[in-house]
Design an enzyme around this catalytic site. Structure first.
Site, PDB file in Angstrom:
ATOM      1  CG  HIS A  61      48.553  37.797  32.014  1.00 22.80           C
ATOM      2  ND1 HIS A  61      47.466  36.960  32.148  1.00 22.80           N
ATOM      3  CD2 HIS A  61      48.055  39.056  31.910  1.00 22.80           C
ATOM      4  CE1 HIS A  61      46.349  37.681  32.119  1.00 22.80           C
ATOM      5  NE2 HIS A  61      46.680  38.947  31.986  1.00 22.80           N
ATOM      6  CG  ASN A 114      41.683  37.742  31.566  1.00 26.23           C
ATOM      7  OD1 ASN A 114      42.836  37.342  31.449  1.00 26.23           O
ATOM      8  ND2 ASN A 114      41.399  38.995  31.893  1.00 26.23           N
TER       9      ASN A 114
END
Length: 488
Positions: A54, A127
Site C-alpha cells: 500500500h 480494500n
C-alpha cells in the site's frame, strides 16, 4: 507588513541562501557554513521508509453521517444518533507496487478509514474487494514477496505471481475478482470499499453480533479495461490522485453509502461458510445489507507527505461497542499494522496531527507511554509515569470494548469443518456464474494473458485445476485460452 525572515533550524537568520561560504573567491567550501551543512543533511533525510504494501496512496478528509438507527447492534458512540457526524480521513492505495508506481494498474485498492470519534480514533482498514487472497497471516510475507519485484530481475514476474497462487487454492476467489472487470477502477471515486474482515459489534445489553462493512460508491462503479488502464498509466501515472484532488477542489465531493451485514453471534458456529475466513463472503440472501450512513470527502490534505504518507491506520484501534472477530488474518493484522508504523514513523507517530485523536482530552491521548524519538512531554511535570498511582492519573475503566469472543466453546477459535460449503472454490464459481457472458469473456482473457506467460507447465496446470474446480465452464475456457496463447 514586515518581511518574513528565513532562519536556520535553531531560529537564527540566514544571511545568504543563494551562495555557499568559500575560502576566498572561487575557493573551496568552508565547513563552518552551518546553513549549508544543515540544509544538505536535512535534505538527505527527507524520505522515510515507504510502506512494504500500500505504498502508493492518496487521501482526503471528510465526515461520516449516521442515517439509520443501528443502536440495537452496537453501543459505539459515533453511531448512536441519526444525523450525527464524525470527522474522517480516508486513504486509498494500490497494494503491490512502490511509491512511484502508476495508479491505473490491475491491483486491489486499499480503503483505509479513520474515524476521529469522541471516544478515540477508530480505524477500519479494508480494500475495494470483499475478500482476499489468503486466510492465514503466516502466509502473508510469502504472498507479498511473490507479488512484488523479483530480487534478481527487479520486476514483477508472472512466474512468481502464479506459482504462489498455484500453491494457494484459497486465492481462487480473489483472483476471480482481480482479473474481472473491477480489477482496474476508473478512479478512487468510482469503486466500492469493504471492511473485508469480519468484526464484532456489541450493544448496550452486551449482545454480540458479527458484521461486515460495505461502502457503496454513490458515483457508480466504473472500471477500465486492460487496454484503457495501460494507456492511462502511460499518460498520467498519477491519474487517480489527480482525479480525487481535482474533484474535491471543484466541490464535487465523492461519497459512499455504508451498509453492513449483521450476523447474530449464535449463527456463526453452524453457518455453511466459515464466517471468519477472509477468502469468503456472506451471500446477501443470507444476511442482507442494512444501511448505516453516508461517508463524504470534502477536504484535500495541505501536505501529502505529512498527512497521506504519515497517516497510520491500525485495525486494533477500536472504540467501545466494536471489536475483533476470530478472523485469523484480522488477528495477524492487529499486530502487524501497528508494528509497521512504529518502524516507519517511530513510537510517537500517534502524536502527528493526522493520527492524533481530535475529540478526546483536547486532542491528545492520555496514557503512560514515555520517551522515544520525538517525545513531546505533552503533560508536563504533573504526570506520574506509572499506574496505578495516588496522583489522580488516568485509570482503567474495567469495561471491555466488546463482548468476549466465544465460538464453539473456545475463546477466539473456530472449527472450519462445521461449515458445509467451506471449500476454496465454491464461491469463486458462484461469482463466475453471476457474471454476464461479456464479463466472463474478459475475465478469461485477463487470466490467460498472465498465466500464459508462466514458464513452468506444472504451475499452469495447478492454476487451471483451481478454475476447473470452481466451475467446469470457467476452467475449460481458461485452459483453452491459455493453450491458444502459448501456441501462438
Amino acid at each position: 507588513m514586515s518581511k518574513r525572515v528565513l532562519t536556520t533550524e535553531s531560529g537564527a537568520p540566514v544571511a545568504d541562501n543563494q551562495n555557499s561560504a568559500t575560502a576566498g573567491v572561487g575557493g573551496p567550501l568552508l565547513l563552518q557554513d552551518q546553513h549549508l551543512l544543515e540544509k544538505l543533511a536535512r535534505f538527505n533525510r527527507e524520505r522515510i521508509p515507504e510502506r512494504v504494501v500500500h505504498a502508493r496512496g492518496s487521501g482526503a478528509y471528510g465526515y461520516f453521517e449516521v442515517t439509520d438507527d443501528v443502536t440495537a447492534y452496537t453501543s459505539a458512540d459515533f453511531l448512536n444518533t441519526v444525523g450525527k457526524r464524525t470527522e474522517t480521513f480516508l486513504r486509498f492505495s494500490t497494494v503491490a507496487d512502490s511509491l512511484g508506481g502508476a495508479d491505473a494498474v490491475r491491483d486491489p485498492r486499499g480503503f483505509a478509514l479513520k474515524f476521529y470519534t469522541e471516544e478515540g480514533n477508530y480505524d477500519l482498514v479494508g480494500n475495494n474487494t470483499p475478500v482476499f487472497f489468503i486466510k492465514d497471516p503466516i502466509k502473508f510475507p510469502d504472498f507479498i514477496h511473490s507479488q512484488k519485484r523479483d530480487p534478481f530481475t527487479g520486476k514483477q514476474e508472472p512466474d512468481n505471481v502464479w506459482d504462489f497462487w498455484a500453491h494457494a487454492p484459497e486465492a481462487t476467489h480473489q483472483v476471480t475478482w482481480l482479473m474481472g472487470d473491477r480489477g482496474i477502477p476508473a478512479s478512487y471515486r468510482h469503486m466500492n470499499g469493504y471492511g473485508s474482515h469480519t468484526y464484532q459489534w456489541t450493544n448496550e445489553a452486551g449482545e454480540a453480533f458479527f458484521v461486515k462493512y460495505h461502502f457503496k460508491t454513490n458515483q457508480g462503479v466504473r472500471s477500465l479495461s486492460a487496454e484503457q488502464g495501460a494507456e492511462l498509466a502511460g499518460k498520467d501515472a498519477n491519474s487517480h490522485q489527480t482525479d480525487l484532488l481535482q474533484a474535491i477542489e471543484r466541490g464535487v465531493n465523492p461519497s459512499w453509502t455504508l451498509h453492513v451485514q449483521i450476523m447474530p453471534a449464535a449463527d456463526a458456529a453452524d453457518y455453511r461458510f466459515n464466517p471468519f475466513d477472509l477468502t469468503k463472503v456472506w451471500p446477501h440472501s443470507d444476511y442482507p445489507l442494512q444501511r448505516v450512513g453516508r461517508l463524504v470527502l470534502d477536504r484535500n490534505p495541505d501536505n501529502v507527505f505529512a498527512e497521506v504518507e504519515q497517516a497510520a491506520f491500525s485495525p486494533n484501534n477500536f472504540v467501545p461497542g466494536i471489536g475483533p472477530s476470530p478472523d485469523k488474518m484480522l488477528q495477524g493484522r492487529l499486530f502487524a499494522y501497528a508494528d509497521a508504523h512504529r518502524y516507519r514513523l517511530g513510537v510517537n507517530h500517534t502524536l502527528l496531527a493526522v493520527n492524533a485523536p481530535k475529540a478526546v482530552n483536547g486532542g491528545k491521548a492520555d496514557n503512560y507511554g514515555r520517551d522515544g524519538l520525538m517525545a513531546s512531554n505533552a503533560y508536563g511535570r504533573d504526570r506520574k509515569n506509572y499506574e496505578p498511582n495516588s496522583y489522580d492519573g488516568p485509570a482503567e475503566t474495567g469495561q471491555p470494548l466488546s463482548a468476549p469472543l466465544a465460538i464453539n466453546g473456545h475463546t477466539g477459535t473456530h472449527e472450519a469443518p462445521l461449515h458445509t460449503k467451506d471449500d476454496h472454490f465454491f464461491q469463486a464459481g458462484e461469482l463466475y456464474r453471476l457474471m454476464s457472458a461479456e464479463e466472463q469473456a474478459r475475465l478469461v482473457a485477463n487470466i490467460a494473458g498472465g498465466l500464459s506467460q508462466v514458464t513452468r507447465d506444472d504451475v499452469i496446470e495447478k492454476n487451471l485445476a483451481h478454475f476447473h474446480a470452481a466451475d467446469a465452464d470457467y476452467g475449460k475456457r481458461v485452459e483453452e485460452a491459455v493453450r491458444a496463447l502459448r501456441e501462438d
